[in-house]
Design a protein around this motif. Sequence first.
Motif, PDB file in Angstrom:
ATOM      1  N   MET A   1       0.848  -1.191   0.000  1.00 26.95           N
ATOM      2  CA  MET A   1       0.000   0.000   0.000  1.00 26.95           C
ATOM      3  C   MET A   1       0.887   1.246   0.000  1.00 26.95           C
ATOM      4  SD  MET A   1      -3.073   0.920   2.641  1.00 26.95           S
ATOM      5  CE  MET A   1      -2.048   0.579   4.051  1.00 26.95           C
ATOM      6  N   TRP A  40      -5.838   0.095   0.329  1.00 24.27           N
ATOM      7  CA  TRP A  40      -6.638  -0.660   1.293  1.00 24.27           C
ATOM      8  C   TRP A  40      -7.164   0.291   2.359  1.00 24.27           C
ATOM      9  CZ3 TRP A  40      -9.401  -4.740   1.952  1.00 24.27           C
ATOM     10  CH2 TRP A  40      -9.720  -5.187   3.239  1.00 24.27           C
ATOM     11  N   GLN A  46     -12.318  -2.304   2.307  1.00 22.65           N
ATOM     12  CA  GLN A  46     -12.463  -2.124   0.859  1.00 22.65           C
ATOM     13  C   GLN A  46     -11.153  -1.618   0.251  1.00 22.65           C
ATOM     14  OE1 GLN A  46     -15.624   0.811   1.242  1.00 22.65           O
ATOM     15  NE2 GLN A  46     -17.052  -0.553   0.213  1.00 22.65           N
ATOM     16  N   TRP A  47     -11.022  -1.868  -1.052  1.00 17.55           N
ATOM     17  CA  TRP A  47      -9.935  -1.273  -1.824  1.00 17.55           C
ATOM     18  C   TRP A  47     -10.475  -0.024  -2.518  1.00 17.55           C
ATOM     19  CZ3 TRP A  47      -4.952  -2.854  -1.646  1.00 17.55           C
ATOM     20  CH2 TRP A  47      -4.697  -4.111  -1.080  1.00 17.55           C
ATOM     21  N   THR A 315      -1.011  -4.036  -7.792  1.00 17.39           N
ATOM     22  CA  THR A 315      -1.571  -4.549  -6.543  1.00 17.39           C
ATOM     23  C   THR A 315      -2.564  -5.664  -6.857  1.00 17.39           C
ATOM     24  OG1 THR A 315      -1.358  -2.415  -5.417  1.00 17.39           O
ATOM     25  CG2 THR A 315      -2.940  -3.978  -4.499  1.00 17.39           C
ATOM     26  N   ILE A 317      -5.622  -7.861  -6.113  1.00 22.51           N
ATOM     27  CA  ILE A 317      -6.841  -7.783  -5.304  1.00 22.51           C
ATOM     28  C   ILE A 317      -7.570  -9.116  -5.477  1.00 22.51           C
ATOM     29  CG2 ILE A 317      -9.001  -6.546  -4.915  1.00 22.51           C
ATOM     30  CD1 ILE A 317      -7.703  -4.051  -6.045  1.00 22.51           C
ATOM     31  N   SER A 321     -12.804  -9.901  -2.356  1.00 22.71           N
ATOM     32  CA  SER A 321     -12.606  -8.512  -1.911  1.00 22.71           C
ATOM     33  C   SER A 321     -13.736  -7.627  -2.440  1.00 22.71           C
ATOM     34  CB  SER A 321     -11.277  -7.970  -2.432  1.00 22.71           C
ATOM     35  OG  SER A 321     -10.194  -8.776  -2.026  1.00 22.71           O
TER      36      SER A 321
END
Length: 410
Positions: A1, A40, A46-47, A315, A317, A321
């Motif tokens: 992140m 994040w 949540q993203w 990233t 995910i 998610s």
Amino acid sequence: MALLCGGMSATSDFAPWSPSFVADPYPAYAALREQGRAHWFAPTGQWLIPRYQDVQALLRDRRLGRTYLHRFTHEEFGRTPPPPAHEPFHTLNGHGLLDLEDPAHGRVRRLVSKAFTPRTVSGLAPSVARLASDLVASFVADGGGDLLPAVAEPLPVAVIADMLGIPESDRPLLRPWSADICGMFELDPSEESARRAVRASLEFSAYLRELIAARRAAPGTDLVSALIAAHDEGDRLSEQEMVSTCVLLLNAGHEATVNTTGNGWLALLRHPEQLAALRGDPALVPGAVEEALRYDTPLQMFERWVLDDIEVGGTRIPRGSEVALLFGSAHHDPARFDSPSRFDITRTDNAHLAFGAGIHYCLGAPLARLELHAVFGELARRAPGLRLASEPRWKPGYVIRGLEELLVEL
């Protein structure tokens, strides 16, 4: 992140429950965009996706969905089922176009489109124009006041009620039902919000079932009668699908039109040179509406479930998610919009995402534009001295973001 300088998280200024953030989320969005493409956010699990290109792409990506129940159980997806007491809301919401996925989505949208046609919308133009004219005329005669309950709110409710054939005496029920149901779309709604949404879902559904029964017995020229009649190769909408469609038309149409009117006129009043241009040239009304939808969009966040692993900006995910697509941030992304913080009603390259994209693109967008063009045009023409009477207050909600009041004088 990604981290900001000094080790501070890029999400440190993202505070959707803070009144000051809700009043102006755009500086926090800028920080998110600068620090990465996916962040994040632990408080909601949540993203956050802040950049335009990613938001637009993920809206169209079929590896994401508004629901996951067409492929997985709650347990298989690693999610806790909602409490049984919330079932009436989820049944109502889950059978509407907004939350359905293919193949059910394609089937229902095809059938609804047979009833809710471009011709249906264009046929509403005279009555929408008349309603907007009457509301603005009364508002001007009163010398101003709160623009929201006087003009912005009555118009879409009256239009949808006319479409559905709801008697005038019953129309005061619609706005409270809509507001209570939409409370569940905020981040982590309280149990009290859920209770109100469940009650509104039950009451509104029962009302519509009675209306559908009456139209089955005696069809009319309204949308409910058209939904009953809509068929495709022997297939028809179920009663629940009709109920959910009618509720979605009211909720989506009401919230989007009211908040775009309020947010848009606040922007115009704070940019007097733009307001003067609009008053001087009625041909600028469509551009003013599109810029209002971009500049201070009524839907700030749109959530999607990740059905298969995806990657955003390096990233990963994983499946299970939830991504939060930040429309408000995407609309202020300098990689997509020239001088995005500038409110410019003559902007020509304005591919905002206010009505979504992909298979869930808003079916009611033409109707929303028809209503907004009418009310923006009437206010520009008939209220030349309109000005802010006091600094407006924002509602506490972030996802559906709008003003509590917009006090103006003439």
